[in-house]
Enzyme design. Structure first.
Site, short mmCIF file in Angstrom:
data_model
loop_
_atom_site.label_atom_id
_atom_site.label_comp_id
_atom_site.label_asym_id
_atom_site.label_seq_id
_atom_site.Cartn_x
_atom_site.Cartn_y
_atom_site.Cartn_z
N HIS A 438 -22.19 58.02 20.33
CA HIS A 438 -22.82 56.23 19.97
C HIS A 438 -22.93 56.07 21.58
CE1 HIS A 438 -18.89 54.58 19.52
NE2 HIS A 438 -18.36 55.33 18.70
N CYS A 457 -14.82 59.84 16.99
CA CYS A 457 -16.14 60.21 17.46
C CYS A 457 -16.15 59.35 19.10
CB CYS A 457 -17.52 58.80 17.11
SG CYS A 457 -17.39 58.93 15.31
#
Length: 543
Positions: A438, A457
């Site tokens: 992301h 992440c």
């Protein structure tokens, strides 16, 4: 005809030659491999003893259901011990004799024990057990070299790999129908990286045998313009490592500065051309330690002996990078931020299915706990409570005193916007670990050399260009399309018409396409644990 050994009973001529060959091998006397293989063919015995062979073979493979099934299919006939099977025996002996070169546990296959067992055959029952032993040894070697020595998740739970273990019965059927030398050679991973690592390991071992890289650099740091013995030591190690041609300069000149920069790039250090403490520390690493890095990298390549996708995403956690690879060529690359040491990013492979532009962010329960004080006291107003139907629950309706971060019956979600931790886009490959790639509003972290800061992440420095690259396969003008969706400010899922495999890997040793070795720090200390596990499994390095 028989020959009498001065120290033993009578043996047939074949047995005597076999015994001599094994003794020669043990003593280090030169004996050609074809000659040894020819000698280990067991002596034929009378036909009526054949049932004993079948019985012994059935017993020998009894613990392997797949191998038992294979031999039942072929009527318990031999595939290794007949006079016509010399080529198979030769291929197996040759492969086992080189197992250590691949970083495999050669003692596990016990080549000398196998040769001795062939030599000791006196009866059909003996031959049946040797037949079973040869097949079991072949299957163990084939399994190890094609898909790895270790079960990685048993060593490190964050390595979640579905290993490409070969089916033993299928393997035996394919092997017996193939040319044996090429079949066994092709068991090793076919990825170019495996071959490059293999050759790099062999070259390093030759370097070690010839004295290594020379004396270490006895200095805290060095910079352009300096001269003296420490600069000479730096020069000599750079020459030995292949970063400089042979020169006699004792000064830290422009050539040495460029060589230091190349070294820094290959070791993940800011390439300023100054040999600071981090550079000197890496310069002084012994070649023996680098061999250990490569041995682990070879094992990791075996775990990924699968089709990786003509187009795939390759994220090397230790390199803090994410790449799009098309037909083995890197077509896009960006810096990344990965999980911190306390929140380590796992290793696994999956398939990217869609992008989400203008994403919201649903907080994991572990992160809800970090916000709990603010939530329960009326702060953190940018976060919404979401019920099971997806509706926003007014904050005043929630009695936080009744709940804890784990028992709260609502999801905590931050809507799309400039302050959203996921930025303007996320790249989804749905998985049980809740890991994805992301954007991020925290741009400063990309300026650091070591970028292990996230909750697990993977944050991308250039998410827009990454998105354009992925969408370029399905949009005539991917940038215009992306920007149009972004301007809508609406959370929008964009499916990839052709899903893209994603591989999250951890490589402290890897090569460039030219074969030059690159090394990175073992940020999570995974490779040191894997190396210890390989030693326990019987891998010998530098023996």
């Amino acid at each position: 005809m028989t020959l009498t050994s001065p120290t033993g009973p009578k043996r047939s001529k074949t047995q005597f030659r076999t015994h001599a060959a094994i003794v020669s091998l043990a003593l280090g006397v030169s004996v050609t491999l074809p000659a040894v293989v020819a000698m280990i063919a067991p002596t034929p015995v009378i036909a009526q003893e054949f049932p004993a062979f079948r019985q012994a073979l059935a017993e020998g493979v009894g613990e392997s259901r797949a191998l038992s099934s294979f031999y039942r299919e072929i009527g318990y006939t031999e595939v290794w011990t007949g006079a016509e099977h010399a080529a198979r025996r030769s291929a197996l002996v040759s492969a086992l004799s080189r197992a250590e070169e691949h970083g495999l546990p050669s003692a596990r296959y016990d080549l000398q024990g196998l040769l001795a067992a062939f030599n000791a055959v006196q009866t059909e029952r003996d031959r049946g057990f040797v037949e079973a032993r040869a097949s079991l040894t072949f299957l163990q070697y084939a399994r190890d070299i094609s898909s790895g020595v270790l079960e990685p998740s048993a060593v490190i739970s964050d390595i979640v790999r579905d290993l490409p273990r070969p089916d033993p019965a299928v393997l035996m059927r394919e092997f017996t129908a193939a040319e044996p030398v090429s079949f066994i050679r092709n068991l090793a991973p076919s990825a170019p990286e495996y071959a490059r690592l293999f050759h790099a390991k062999r070259e390093l071992e030759d370097t070690i045998a010839n004295g290594g890289w020379g004396p270490t650099v006895q200095a805290g740091s060095l910079q352009p313009g300096q001269h003296g013995s420490a600069v000479v030591a730096l020069r000599n190690r750079l020459i030995a490592m292949g970063y400089m041609p042979r020169v006699a300069t004792a000064r830290y000149d422009g050539m040495m500065q460029r060589a230091v920069q190349e070294f820094q790039v290959a070791h993940g250090i800011d390439p300023d051309g100054v040999a600071g403490s981090a550079t000197i520390r890496e310069i002084n690493v012994a070649p023996e330690e680098r061999v250990r890095n490569i041995v682990v990298a070879l094992e990791r390549e075996r775990w990924l002996n699968i089709p990786r996708g003509d187009r795939h995403v390759w994220v090397n956690l230790t390199d803090f990078s994410a790449r799009v690879v098309d037909f083995d060529q890197v077509t896009f690359q960006t810096r990344s931020v990965v999980g911190s040491r306390a929140n380590q990013t796992p290793e696994f492979s999956d398939v990217m299915e869609y992008l989400e532009i203008n994403p919201d962010w649903t907080l994991p329960r572990s992160i809800v706990a970090e916000y709990w004080g603010a939530l329960s006291s009326g702060g953190a107003r940018h976060l919404n409570m979401i019920d099971g139907q997806g509706n926003v629950v007014p904050r005043e309706y929630v009695d936080f005193a009744r709940y804890s971060p784990t028992s709260l019956p609502f999801n905590v979600r931050q809507p799309p916007g400039p302050g959203n931790p996921l930025g303007e886009v996320k790249f989804m490959f749905p998985n049980a670990h809740a890991i994805y790639l992301h954007d991020t509003p925290s741009r400063s972290l990309f300026g650091h050399s070591v970028r292990a800061y996230s909750h697990g992440c993977i944050r991308l420095q250039d998410p827009r260009d990454f998105a354009y690259t992925l969408l370029g396969m399905q949009e005539v003008d991917p940038e215009a399309y992306y920007q149009r969706v972004l301007r809508s400010r609406q959370q929008t899922r964009v499916s990839l018409l052709t899903p893209v495999p994603v591989h999250l890997v951890y490589r402290t040793a890897f090569t460039s396409v030219t074969g030059r070795m690159n090394y990175r720090a073992d940020i999570y200390r995974r490779d040191s644990r894997l190396y210890d596990a390989l030693l326990r499994a019987g891998v010998e390095v530098g023996a």
